[in-house]
Motif scaffolding. Structure first.
Motif, mmCIF file in Angstrom:
data_model
loop_
_atom_site.group_PDB
_atom_site.id
_atom_site.type_symbol
_atom_site.label_atom_id
_atom_site.label_comp_id
_atom_site.label_asym_id
_atom_site.label_seq_id
_atom_site.Cartn_x
_atom_site.Cartn_y
_atom_site.Cartn_z
ATOM 1 N N ASN A 137 0.728 -1.110 -0.040
ATOM 2 C CA ASN A 137 -0.192 0.053 0.118
ATOM 3 C C ASN A 137 1.004 1.235 0.080
ATOM 4 N N GLN A 138 0.504 2.322 -0.642
ATOM 5 C CA GLN A 138 1.372 3.416 -0.874
ATOM 6 C C GLN A 138 -0.011 4.766 -0.557
ATOM 7 N N GLN A 139 0.491 5.449 0.305
ATOM 8 C CA GLN A 139 -0.405 6.630 0.497
ATOM 9 C C GLN A 139 0.415 7.733 0.731
ATOM 10 N N THR A 140 0.091 9.066 0.272
ATOM 11 C CA THR A 140 0.885 10.360 0.072
ATOM 12 C C THR A 140 0.023 11.572 0.354
ATOM 13 N N VAL A 141 0.465 12.262 1.460
ATOM 14 C CA VAL A 141 0.030 13.732 1.472
ATOM 15 C C VAL A 141 0.771 14.587 0.852
ATOM 16 N N ALA A 142 0.520 15.242 -0.380
ATOM 17 C CA ALA A 142 1.675 16.184 -1.047
ATOM 18 C C ALA A 142 1.288 17.645 -1.064
ATOM 19 N N ALA A 143 2.267 18.404 -0.954
ATOM 20 C CA ALA A 143 2.183 19.861 -1.049
ATOM 21 C C ALA A 143 3.117 20.687 -2.043
ATOM 22 N N GLY A 144 2.929 21.542 -2.620
ATOM 23 C CA GLY A 144 3.339 22.309 -3.660
ATOM 24 C C GLY A 144 3.224 23.653 -3.921
ATOM 25 N N LEU A 145 4.370 24.528 -3.493
ATOM 26 C CA LEU A 145 4.250 25.991 -4.142
ATOM 27 C C LEU A 145 5.050 26.124 -5.438
ATOM 28 N N SER A 146 4.304 27.268 -6.310
ATOM 29 C CA SER A 146 5.027 27.612 -7.282
ATOM 30 C C SER A 146 4.893 29.093 -7.558
ATOM 31 N N TYR A 147 5.736 29.955 -8.103
ATOM 32 C CA TYR A 147 5.704 31.176 -8.067
ATOM 33 C C TYR A 147 5.991 31.668 -9.482
ATOM 34 N N ALA A 148 5.278 32.426 -10.215
ATOM 35 C CA ALA A 148 5.429 32.982 -11.625
ATOM 36 C C ALA A 148 6.394 34.144 -11.437
ATOM 37 N N ALA A 149 7.748 34.051 -11.586
ATOM 38 C CA ALA A 149 8.565 35.123 -11.286
ATOM 39 C C ALA A 149 8.478 36.132 -12.612
ATOM 40 N N LEU A 150 8.357 35.471 -13.713
ATOM 41 C CA LEU A 150 8.095 36.086 -14.963
ATOM 42 C C LEU A 150 7.149 35.687 -15.757
#
Length: 267
Positions: free
Chosen positions: A64-77
C-alpha cells in the motif's frame, strides 16, 4: 447635496467591486493536478500558487502507498515559474514492513518556450526541471535524482473546450544508493474537456517505470475533474486504474489549489 453624496457612494462601491473582480481574474490559476500530464501554461506573473492533495494506491501485490503532497509555485516572470514541492507524509507497506515518514523534496521550475495560440495550429511548449532531494526521514522513503519534462498542449473546437495535453520525461533516481543511479521515464497523454469556465473533466493514459512520490510504477488510465469555486480557489480529484501486471490495481486522488497575487499587477 444628499443625492450627490449617495451617487458618490454608489460610484465608490462599483469601483471597489470592479477592482476586486479584476484582482481575482488577474490570478490565472494553472493547476498541476489531478492528472500526471500538465499543460505548458503557468499562472500570471507575480502570482503565488499553492496545491495540496492526497493520493492512495493499494497494490495489486501485497502492499500500500499513501501520500499527502504539497507544492508551491511562483511565476517570477511571464514565462518562468519557480517550484517547490514535498510530501509531508508518506506511508509505504508491503508483506514484510511498514514505513511512515516525510517524502522527497523537489526544487525546480517551468519555462514556457512558446505560448499557446488558440487560433493557430502551433501548440504551447514548455520545459520543466525538478531536482529531487532526500529529507531526514527513513531511507526507504528517500530519493536523490532529477527529472526533465517536455510539456505540450493545445485547445481545440469552439471556445477551446477540448485541451489535448502530452508530456514526456527522463528520470534519474535512487542516486543515494550504493549501486548508483537508476534511469527511466514517464509518458502521459490527457484530454481536458471544459464543461464551462469553472469546471473540467479529465481522461488520461500514462506509464512510468520509476516510482514517484505519489505514484507507483506501471501503466494507468485515469478519470477525474477540476472545479474552481472562485478565481483563487479550486478542487480536483479522480480515480486511477492500473492496466499493467505490476501497477497498483486502483488509486484515488483529491486536492485543493489556491492562488494569491504577491507582487505587481496585471499587464
Amino acid at each position: 447635496m444628499r443625492h450627490s453624496f449617495k451617487t458618490l457612494l454608489v460610484a465608490i462601491a462599483i469601483a471597489a467591486t470592479s477592482s476586486i473582480d479584476a484582482y481575482a481574474q488577474d490570478i490565472g490559476l494553472s493547476p498541476t493536478r489531478p492528472t500526471v500530464a500538465n499543460g505548458a501554461s503557468i499562472q500570471n506573473k507575480g502570482v503565488l500558487q499553492f496545491e495540496t492533495g492526497y493520493d492512495a494506491f493499494p497494490q495489486r501485490v501485497p502492499g500500500n502507498q499513501q501520500t499527502v503532497a504539497a507544492g508551491l509555485s511562483y511565476a517570477a516572470l511571464d514565462r518562468l515559474r519557480l517550484d517547490f514541492g514535498w510530501s509531508p507524509f508518506v506511508h509505504q507497506s508491503d508483506d514484510v514492513s511498514n514505513t511512515n515518514g516525510i517524502g522527497t523534496i523537489t526544487l525546480g521550475g517551468k519555462v514556457e518556450l512558446f505560448k499557446e495560440q488558440y487560433h493557430l495550429p502551433k501548440p504551447g511548449l514548455a520545459i520543466q526541471y525538478e531536482a529531487e532531494l532526500p529529507t531526514a526521514s527513513q531511507h526507504s522513503l528517500q530519493n536523490y535524482g532529477q527529472q526533465i519534462t517536455v510539456l505540450i498542449n493545445h485547445h481545440y473546437f469552439k471556445d477551446g473546450i477540448l485541451d489535448v495535453i502530452a508530456n514526456s520525461s527522463l528520470v534519474q533516481a535512487d542516486c543515494q544508493t550504493a549501486t548508483g543511479c537508476t534511469y527511466g521515464g514517464q509518458q502521459s497523454f490527457a484530454l481536458s474537456y471544459h464543461l464551462n469556465e469553472k469546471s473540467r473533466l479529465y481522461a488520461e493514459a500514462y506509464g512510468q517505470n520509476n516510482s514517484a512520490s505519489n505514484t507507483p510504477p506501471g501503466t494507468y488510465v485515469f478519470g477525474g475533474f477540476y472545479h474552481q469555486f472562485s478565481d483563487t480557489v479550486g478542487i480536483d480529484g479522480g480515480m486511477r486504474f492500473g492496466v499493467s501486471d505490476h501497477s497498483a490495481s486502483v488509486g484515488t486522488t483529491v486536492g485543493l489549489i489556491f492562488g494569491r497575487r504577491v507582487r505587481g499587477k496585471a499587464d
